[in-house]
Design an enzyme around this catalytic site. Structure first.
Site, PDB file in Angstrom:
ATOM      1  N   HIS A  67      53.195-117.290  46.405  1.00  0.00           N
ATOM      2  CA  HIS A  67      52.964-116.032  47.108  1.00  0.00           C
ATOM      3  C   HIS A  67      54.254-115.480  47.703  1.00  0.00           C
ATOM      4  CE1 HIS A  67      48.756-117.233  46.562  1.00  0.00           C
ATOM      5  NE2 HIS A  67      48.639-115.937  46.395  1.00  0.00           N
TER       6      HIS A  67
ATOM      7  N   GLU B 150      39.473-115.203  38.048  1.00  0.00           N
ATOM      8  CA  GLU B 150      40.564-116.173  38.185  1.00  0.00           C
ATOM      9  C   GLU B 150      40.138-117.543  37.674  1.00  0.00           C
ATOM     10  OE1 GLU B 150      42.676-114.920  42.291  1.00  0.00           O
ATOM     11  OE2 GLU B 150      40.496-115.028  42.314  1.00  0.00           O
TER      12      GLU B 150
ATOM     13  N   ASP C  62      46.188-116.980  38.879  1.00  0.00           N
ATOM     14  CA  ASP C  62      45.297-118.137  39.028  1.00  0.00           C
ATOM     15  C   ASP C  62      44.607-118.482  37.713  1.00  0.00           C
ATOM     16  OD1 ASP C  62      45.515-119.170  41.660  1.00  0.00           O
ATOM     17  OD2 ASP C  62      44.685-117.292  42.397  1.00  0.00           O
TER      18      ASP C  62
HETATM   19  C1  PEP Z   1      46.026-113.720  40.794  1.00  0.00           C
HETATM   20  O1  PEP Z   1      45.561-114.857  40.979  1.00  0.00           O
HETATM   21  O2  PEP Z   1      46.491-113.338  39.699  1.00  0.00           O
HETATM   22  C2  PEP Z   1      46.036-112.759  41.901  1.00  0.00           C
HETATM   23  C3  PEP Z   1      46.353-111.500  41.701  1.00  0.00           C
HETATM   24  O3  PEP Z   1      45.749-113.242  43.139  1.00  0.00           O
HETATM   25  P1  PEP Z   1      46.841-114.009  44.056  1.00  0.00           P
HETATM   26  O4  PEP Z   1      48.146-113.993  43.308  1.00  0.00           O
HETATM   27  O5  PEP Z   1      46.884-113.305  45.352  1.00  0.00           O
HETATM   28  O6  PEP Z   1      46.254-115.387  44.121  1.00  0.00           O
HETATM   29 MG    MG Z   2      44.590-115.343  42.833  1.00  0.00          MG
END
Ligand code: PEP
Ligand code: MG
Length: 803
Positions: free
Chosen positions: A432, A668, A692
């Protein structure tokens, strides 16, 4: 009956000691509580845990606390400060050896002893073993006089001498024994110094080939000497070829956010805070403040260490052991304490004590050891920042930020106007923190290796996150080449930006919405300025992290409204709280999980904290009365979970959904992509979270740099999941909001699979719109069909380039 608390760095050790002591009892024993380890496997001590343990066994007869080493003592002292006065008066901190003391304490408490008796028995618990061993081994007498010391010597075999990592290993070994160990560098005459002090060991200046004498006294002298010599023979467990010297070019960093930067290095830890002239408080309060700051720094370091151990390797994580040990260094602490006693404030006293140690390092002959002065300064400054309430403050970092790792909270603070690039020694491209860097348009390299931490503050760097290269102190011609590339990039961007306000239409006239992923009100403004067609993903976590209480409905509503206002009528998709995994919540902690990414995260966490979800949905529904708003749920696995979430939506809007409110889910979890037909009747849209989805489909954790090459969202297996989803979704539209949506090479492929909108970081909007304008729907469908038949992500990438 007196209660007993065991404070240890290791939870396993504490449990074993309690089990052993329990064997001595025949019947009812005292209450025993453990405050040990930061979790089941991370070593460390924590004052709050100790306080809780004391409160758990507190009784009118009092509590005796047994401790292991170093920071255990500091944590226990700090815990006393945190207790109510009445409880504190009943607590005795025992200096007894942990195992022998615990056995004696448990037996005495079980026999009805007072807390003073229990403590006295514990303190005397070594007498038997001492008497026994001094009879049996005359060489290992009581160790009171140095002429009774036993001695040995070793020759330093480590290429870079006894530098921080091997020295830390030695100190850790010494501290496990009841023995006093002194070291002398026979080759230079430096010493003797206590081997239990990392800062003093380093001042021996022990280089490769130097002979070091080990002199040991105390009841465990023979074992201690044997183990130290064995450790030295194993070169302090340093791996072959493990070189701490800086390299001019990094071995293999990974690109985590695209772009090029040329700027001086800014070490995250290099900004020494300014100390105020006046520091309030009496001696006791000042000493307590310093200990609290040290404990907080220890927790930060332990967290970073655990994260690096999990995401890269135990070996890389070991560099933080040296930092942690400095915080336990008795010489350093005693020096700081005596400066406080003589009238200095805690920050000034700490800074002076740290500076003394730093100078000792700086005066050494060996260039590598001299460089360790920076480690001392780094740890010292971390404590100072806690003391002065500046902890974590990366808001003023400028240049190319160089750090071990960044938490999402650190990354969120960065000012894109000041930080031109980021280099992390560890970390991963889909963490993140990387997503936040992309959102801010800051080029970023991760997994650059521990040697990145040897880059001095101010060193000129070229960071090329397009090809994954880091050049330290580049020669003039290289610099010139990069300046030219930077200018070309800026020109191409300018062309894309000039066209950004228009819609993204494919060659055959299909409209593809290019929305933005945002994580704050500022992001929303930047995305609207970048001409995003709307917000395809609002990561609402930013409102919930780093706080001890959740935001109120009113606060949430104000922020959500500011976001919809920024988009001026364009649709905004709010994702409900996606905490857990690498985004812990202080006010809703999750039990320790062996695999947090397979644990209680996303909607699973929200459904366990239904009130939290209800409040968030109330705020979203209120805003949806006046703006084009959608809501979607993260980490959903089953139709049943969706049913529960929709029930909360209905409760939040009292059974009357705002007219424009649309409800969707993130895809996901691979099983969801395969169950699209079952979800479709209940949702207005699907949004594929490829970050994910890829980690779960390929069983490759997104935070693990060792698996970054494996976790490729263009793997045909992941594409098949998206293809299946698009097919079974029927008329329900499918969007992609994972990082792959920002890859211009993937645009045609995703459109060919049936995706009709993308959501990307604001800086990528203009480029992705340009990429879509070059796509023809019919040839995209053909490209997608061929990609699904490929054997590997590499083959798919080759197809997207060759067409
Ligand atoms: C993802 O999992 O692609 C997504 C957009 O959510 P995050 O990256 O916030 O887990
Ligand atoms: Mg995600």
């Amino acid at each position: 009956m007196v209660g007993i608390v065991v404070v240890s760095h290791s939870r396993a050790l504490a449990r074993a000691a309690v089990e052993l002591a329990g064997q001595m009892l025949h019947g009812h024993g005292p209450k025993i509580a453990i405050a040990a380890g930061l979790d089941d496997s991370t070593l460390g001590t924590d004052a709050v845990q100790v306080k809780d343990a004391i409160e758990k066994v507190d009784a009118p007869d009092g509590v005796v606390v047994l401790l292991d080493l170093g920071s255990a003592v500091l944590s226990a002292e700090l815990a006393l400060d945190l207790l109510d006065d009445a409880v504190r008066e009943r607590v005795v901190l025992s200096p007894a050896p942990l195992v022998e003391g615990l056995v004696a304490a448990v037996v005495t408490a079980a026999g009805g002893g007072t807390s003073a008796e229990v403590a006295a028995e514990a303190a005397g618990a070594l007498a038997g073993k001492q008497a026994h061993l001094s009879d049996a081994a005359p060489g290992a007498s009581d160790g009171a006089r140095d002429d009774n010391a036993i001695r040995g010597s070793f020759v330093v075999g480590n290429a870079h001498g006894l530098h921080a990592r091997p020295a830390a290993r030695l100190v850790a070994q010494v501290r496990t024994h009841d023995a006093r160990v002194q070291l002398t560098n026979l080759s230079t005459g430096a010493g003797p110094v206590p081997a239990s002090s990392l800062s003093r060991v380093a001042t021996l200046g022990a280089r490769h080939g130097h002979e070091v004498e080990v002199s040991v006294t105390g009841s465990q002298a023979p074992e201690a000497l044997d183990q130290i010599l064995a450790l030295a023979a194993r070169q302090f467990d340093e791996r072959d070829g493990q070189s701490p010297t800086p390299q001019t070019e990094s071995a293999g960093p990974l690109a985590a956010s695209p772009g090029i930067a040329i700027a001086p290095a800014c070490r995250a830890d290099a900004r020494t805070p300014t100390i105020p002239d006046q520091e309030p408080g009496d001696v006791a309060a000042r000493w307590r403040q310093l200990r609290e700051a040290i404990a907080a720094t220890r927790r930060d370091l332990a967290r970073t260490r655990a994260r690096v151990a999990r995401e890269t390797s135990e070996n890389d994580a070991a560099i933080f052991d040296a930092h942690l040990m400095l915080l336990d260094d008795a010489e350093l602490l005693t020096d700081a304490r005596s400066r406080i006693d003589s009238g200095l404030g805690p920050a000034r006293a700490w800074q002076e004590a740290v500076t003394r140690v730093e100078h000792e390092f700086g005066a050494l002959d060996d260039a590598y050891l001299r460089g360790r002065a920076a480690d001392v300064r780094a740890v010292g400054d971390q404590v100072l920042r806690h003391l002065l309430g500046l902890a974590g403050g990366l808001g003023s970092a400028a240049g190319i930020l160089v750090a071990a790792d960044l938490t999402p909270a650190d990354a969120a603070e960065l000012d894109a106007g000041l930080v031109r690039g980021i280099v992390l020694a560890f970390g991963s491209p889909t963490s993140h923190a990387a997503i936040l860097a992309t959102a801010k348009g800051i080029p970023m390299l991760v997994a650059a290796g521990a040697q990145a931490l040897d880059i001095a503050d101010g060193t000129r760097l070229v960071l090329d996150a397009d090809t994954g290269a880091l050049i330290v102190d580049p020669p003039e011609d290289t610099l010139g080449e990069y300046e030219t590339r930077l200018a070309e990039r800026a020109r191409a961007q300018a062309v894309a930006h000039a066209a950004a306000a228009g819609p993204a239409l494919t060659v055959d006239g299909t409209t593809i919405a290019i929305n933005a992923n945002i994580g704050s009100v500022d992001d929303a403004k930047a995305a609207a300025d970048a001409h995003a067609d709307g917000a395809g993903l609002v990561r609402t976590e930013f409102l919930f992290q780093a706080r001890s209480e959740p935001p109120s409905v009113e606060e949430q509503e104000t922020v959500y409204r500011a976001i919809t206002d920024a988009f001026g009528g364009r649709r905004v998709v709010f994702r409900t709280l996606d905490a857990g995994g690498d985004k812990p919540l202080a006010f809703a902690p999750v039990e320790h999980e062996a695999n947090p990414f397979l644990g209680v995260r996303g909607l699973r966490l929200s459904l366990r904290h239904r009130d939290l979800l209800l409040q968030q949905l109330r705020a979203i529904c209120a805003v949806a009365e006046d703006a084009a708003v959608s809501v979607m749920f993260p980490m959903i696995s089953t139709v049943d979970e969706l049913g529960q979430a929709i029930a909360v939506v209905d409760e939040a809007c009292s059974g009357r959904r705002p007219e424009g409110l649309r409800v969707g889910i993130m895809v996901e979890v691979p099983a969801v992509a395969l169950k699209a037909a079952a979800f479709a009747p209940h949702v207005d849209f699907f949004s594929v979270g490829t970050n994910d989805l890829t980690q779960y489909a390929l069983a490759a954790e997104r935070g693990n740099p060792a698996l970054a090459a494996l976790a490729d969202p263009l793997d045909p297996g992941v594409l098949r999941l998206i293809a299946e989803l698009c097919r079974d979704a029927g008329t329900v539209p499918v969007s992609v909001c994972g990082e792959v949506a920002a890859d211009p090479a993937a645009a045609a492929l995703l459109i060919g699979l049936g995706v009709r909108s993308f959501s990307v970081a604001a800086p990528a909007v203009a480029n992705v719109k340009q990429a879509v304008r070059a796509v023809d729907a019919a040839s995209a469908a053909d490209l997608a069909a061929r990609a699904l038949a490929c054997a590997s992500a590499g083959d798919v990438r080759a197809l997207t380039i060759d067409g």
